[in-house]
Design a protein around this motif. Structure first.
Motif, PDB file in Angstrom:
ATOM      1  N   THR A  66      40.194  44.144  40.575  1.00 40.57           N
ATOM      2  CA  THR A  66      39.977  44.585  39.193  1.00 40.57           C
ATOM      3  C   THR A  66      38.634  45.272  39.038  1.00 40.57           C
ATOM      4  OG1 THR A  66      41.325  42.738  38.400  1.00 40.57           O
ATOM      5  CG2 THR A  66      39.902  43.819  36.797  1.00 40.57           C
ATOM      6  N   LYS A  67      37.608  44.708  39.668  1.00 39.34           N
ATOM      7  CA  LYS A  67      36.271  45.281  39.587  1.00 39.34           C
ATOM      8  C   LYS A  67      36.218  46.658  40.245  1.00 39.34           C
ATOM      9  CE  LYS A  67      31.504  44.490  41.130  1.00 39.34           C
ATOM     10  NZ  LYS A  67      30.598  43.583  41.892  1.00 39.34           N
ATOM     11  N   ALA A  68      36.839  46.801  41.422  1.00 32.32           N
ATOM     12  CA  ALA A  68      36.806  48.069  42.147  1.00 32.32           C
ATOM     13  C   ALA A  68      37.511  49.172  41.365  1.00 32.32           C
ATOM     14  CB  ALA A  68      37.448  47.908  43.521  1.00 32.32           C
ATOM     15  N   LEU A  69      38.632  48.849  40.733  1.00 39.12           N
ATOM     16  CA  LEU A  69      39.326  49.855  39.935  1.00 39.12           C
ATOM     17  C   LEU A  69      38.486  50.264  38.724  1.00 39.12           C
ATOM     18  CD1 LEU A  69      43.091  48.755  39.872  1.00 39.12           C
ATOM     19  CD2 LEU A  69      42.034  50.588  41.189  1.00 39.12           C
ATOM     20  N   ALA A  70      37.855  49.286  38.090  1.00 37.37           N
ATOM     21  CA  ALA A  70      37.010  49.586  36.930  1.00 37.37           C
ATOM     22  C   ALA A  70      35.862  50.506  37.312  1.00 37.37           C
ATOM     23  CB  ALA A  70      36.480  48.285  36.323  1.00 37.37           C
ATOM     24  N   GLU A  71      35.273  50.276  38.486  1.00 37.61           N
ATOM     25  CA  GLU A  71      34.169  51.121  38.952  1.00 37.61           C
ATOM     26  C   GLU A  71      34.637  52.543  39.237  1.00 37.61           C
ATOM     27  OE1 GLU A  71      32.719  48.960  42.307  1.00 37.61           O
ATOM     28  OE2 GLU A  71      31.424  47.642  41.084  1.00 37.61           O
ATOM     29  N   ALA A  72      35.935  52.697  39.533  1.00 41.61           N
ATOM     30  CA  ALA A  72      36.497  54.033  39.761  1.00 41.61           C
ATOM     31  C   ALA A  72      36.961  54.669  38.458  1.00 41.61           C
ATOM     32  CB  ALA A  72      37.663  53.942  40.740  1.00 41.61           C
ATOM     33  N   GLY A  73      36.794  53.942  37.344  1.00 39.52           N
ATOM     34  CA  GLY A  73      37.177  54.481  36.044  1.00 39.52           C
ATOM     35  C   GLY A  73      38.658  54.383  35.754  1.00 39.52           C
ATOM     36  N   VAL A  74      39.336  53.450  36.430  1.00 37.48           N
ATOM     37  CA  VAL A  74      40.778  53.289  36.238  1.00 37.48           C
ATOM     38  C   VAL A  74      41.067  51.855  35.809  1.00 37.48           C
ATOM     39  CG1 VAL A  74      43.041  53.383  37.345  1.00 37.48           C
ATOM     40  CG2 VAL A  74      41.281  55.021  37.987  1.00 37.48           C
ATOM     41  N   SER A  75      41.938  51.693  34.847  1.00 31.99           N
ATOM     42  CA  SER A  75      42.289  50.352  34.387  1.00 31.99           C
ATOM     43  C   SER A  75      43.195  49.666  35.395  1.00 31.99           C
ATOM     44  CB  SER A  75      43.001  50.421  33.032  1.00 31.99           C
ATOM     45  OG  SER A  75      42.165  50.995  32.047  1.00 31.99           O
ATOM     46  N   ALA A  76      42.944  48.398  35.643  1.00 32.89           N
ATOM     47  CA  ALA A  76      43.794  47.623  36.550  1.00 32.89           C
ATOM     48  C   ALA A  76      45.145  47.387  35.887  1.00 32.89           C
ATOM     49  CB  ALA A  76      43.132  46.296  36.880  1.00 32.89           C
ATOM     50  N   PRO A  77      46.212  47.260  36.677  1.00 35.85           N
ATOM     51  CA  PRO A  77      47.520  46.980  36.092  1.00 35.85           C
ATOM     52  C   PRO A  77      47.518  45.641  35.370  1.00 35.85           C
ATOM     53  CG  PRO A  77      47.565  46.690  38.474  1.00 35.85           C
ATOM     54  CD  PRO A  77      46.267  47.345  38.136  1.00 35.85           C
ATOM     55  N   ALA A  78      48.380  45.518  34.376  1.00 34.82           N
ATOM     56  CA  ALA A  78      48.445  44.279  33.608  1.00 34.82           C
ATOM     57  C   ALA A  78      48.904  43.118  34.474  1.00 34.82           C
ATOM     58  CB  ALA A  78      49.387  44.449  32.415  1.00 34.82           C
ATOM     59  N   GLU A  79      49.670  43.424  35.520  1.00 38.38           N
ATOM     60  CA  GLU A  79      50.207  42.381  36.383  1.00 38.38           C
ATOM     61  C   GLU A  79      49.524  42.401  37.747  1.00 38.38           C
ATOM     62  OE1 GLU A  79      54.691  41.828  35.892  1.00 38.38           O
ATOM     63  OE2 GLU A  79      54.399  43.858  35.108  1.00 38.38           O
ATOM     64  N   VAL A  80      48.563  41.518  37.921  1.00 37.87           N
ATOM     65  CA  VAL A  80      47.919  41.306  39.216  1.00 37.87           C
ATOM     66  C   VAL A  80      48.270  39.877  39.614  1.00 37.87           C
ATOM     67  CG1 VAL A  80      45.784  41.322  40.532  1.00 37.87           C
ATOM     68  CG2 VAL A  80      46.059  42.887  38.604  1.00 37.87           C
ATOM     69  N   VAL A  81      49.150  39.739  40.581  1.00 42.06           N
ATOM     70  CA  VAL A  81      49.710  38.446  40.950  1.00 42.06           C
ATOM     71  C   VAL A  81      49.009  37.893  42.178  1.00 42.06           C
ATOM     72  CG1 VAL A  81      51.814  37.213  41.590  1.00 42.06           C
ATOM     73  CG2 VAL A  81      51.943  39.169  40.021  1.00 42.06           C
ATOM     74  N   ALA A  82      48.455  36.696  42.071  1.00 43.59           N
ATOM     75  CA  ALA A  82      47.813  36.042  43.210  1.00 43.59           C
ATOM     76  C   ALA A  82      48.829  35.129  43.884  1.00 43.59           C
ATOM     77  CB  ALA A  82      46.595  35.252  42.750  1.00 43.59           C
ATOM     78  N   GLY A  83      48.973  35.294  45.189  1.00 39.04           N
ATOM     79  CA  GLY A  83      49.918  34.454  45.908  1.00 39.04           C
ATOM     80  C   GLY A  83      50.421  35.124  47.170  1.00 39.04           C
ATOM     81  N   GLU A  84      51.352  34.497  47.829  1.00 39.30           N
ATOM     82  CA  GLU A  84      51.914  35.002  49.076  1.00 39.30           C
ATOM     83  C   GLU A  84      52.796  36.218  48.787  1.00 39.30           C
ATOM     84  OE1 GLU A  84      55.113  34.824  50.729  1.00 39.30           O
ATOM     85  OE2 GLU A  84      54.105  35.688  52.481  1.00 39.30           O
TER      86      GLU A  84
END
Length: 223
Positions: free
Chosen positions: A86-104
């Motif tokens: 999320t941080k890396a996308l924000a630094e590139a000026g792009v919003s992160a997707p609403a669905e960022v799923v943590a897991g396998e």
């Protein structure tokens, strides 16, 4: 209904991605994936990403999703990766997707249905299993393996072997972009993806190379 190619959408996504990736010093893969995802007017984009990985390709997919109004899901292994992504996308000026799923990744992709654009990282050991459990859209789908050169140290790779039984590969191509990009166009049932758009310019020449170790056939396009 099937995926239909739009050169205008592809070009717009390509230009937007170039602008977004100016500071990343990573070119090629991001612009290509973005143009393809937008050009095919994909509606469900899925990617896998892990901590420390290159972010440019994710930026390109986020740009394409924004341009086509697609659902965009990123699967990360843990909370640390989620925060970094999320941080890396924000630094590139792009919003992160609403669905960022943590897991396998394999389990997460298996729960999704109807995806039409999937990007996996060949540096992850489970990438082949993720491809196998993917449930593609009735319109067909585009599957992409980034960092594909890494597969050479992991044994042979064949789309026909990796994918689920009954999933038909309409065509595939290996591109020497970045650290290797292997792309497959998938048909669902009797429906197939249309061939890539042709140009009015002189046709490119395709060069065939067969990996002596795996026996896999690669196609390279020479402009």
């Amino acid at each position: 209904m099937k995926l239909v190619w739009s050169p205008e959408d592809a070009l717009k996504a390509y230009i937007d991605t170039v602008k977004s990736c100016e500071k990343l010093k990573e070119t090629g893969v991001a612009e290509l994936l973005s143009a393809m995802a937008a050009g095919w007017n994909t509606k469900f984009i899925v990617e896998s990403w892990s901590y420390g990985g290159a972010i440019a390709a994710s930026v390109g997919l986020a740009v394409a999703a924004r341009n086509t109004g697609a659902r965009h899901v990123c699967i990360v292994p843990d909370e640390r990766s989620r925060l970094q992504y999320t941080k890396a996308l924000a630094e590139a000026g792009v919003s992160a997707p609403a669905e960022v799923v943590a897991g396998e990744a394999e389990a997460a992709v298996a729960r999704l249905s109807g995806l039409d654009f999937l990007v996996v990282d060949c540096r992850r050991r489970e990438f082949a299993r993720v491809l196998r459990v993917a449930k593609v859209s009735p319109r067909g789908a585009v599957l992409a393996c980034k960092n594909a050169w890494h597969r050479n140290s992991c044994g042979g790779f064949r789309w026909s072997v990796v994918l689920q039984r009954g999933v038909r590969v309409v065509r595939s191509v290996f591109l020497p972009v970045g650290k290797g990009l292997d792309i497959a166009y998938i048909g669902s049932g009797s429906r197939t993806l249309p061939p890539p758009p042709t140009s009015s310019k002189a046709p490119s020449r395709w060069i065939k190379h067969i990996d002596q170790q795996s026996g896999e056939e690669h196609l390279f396009r020479e402009s």
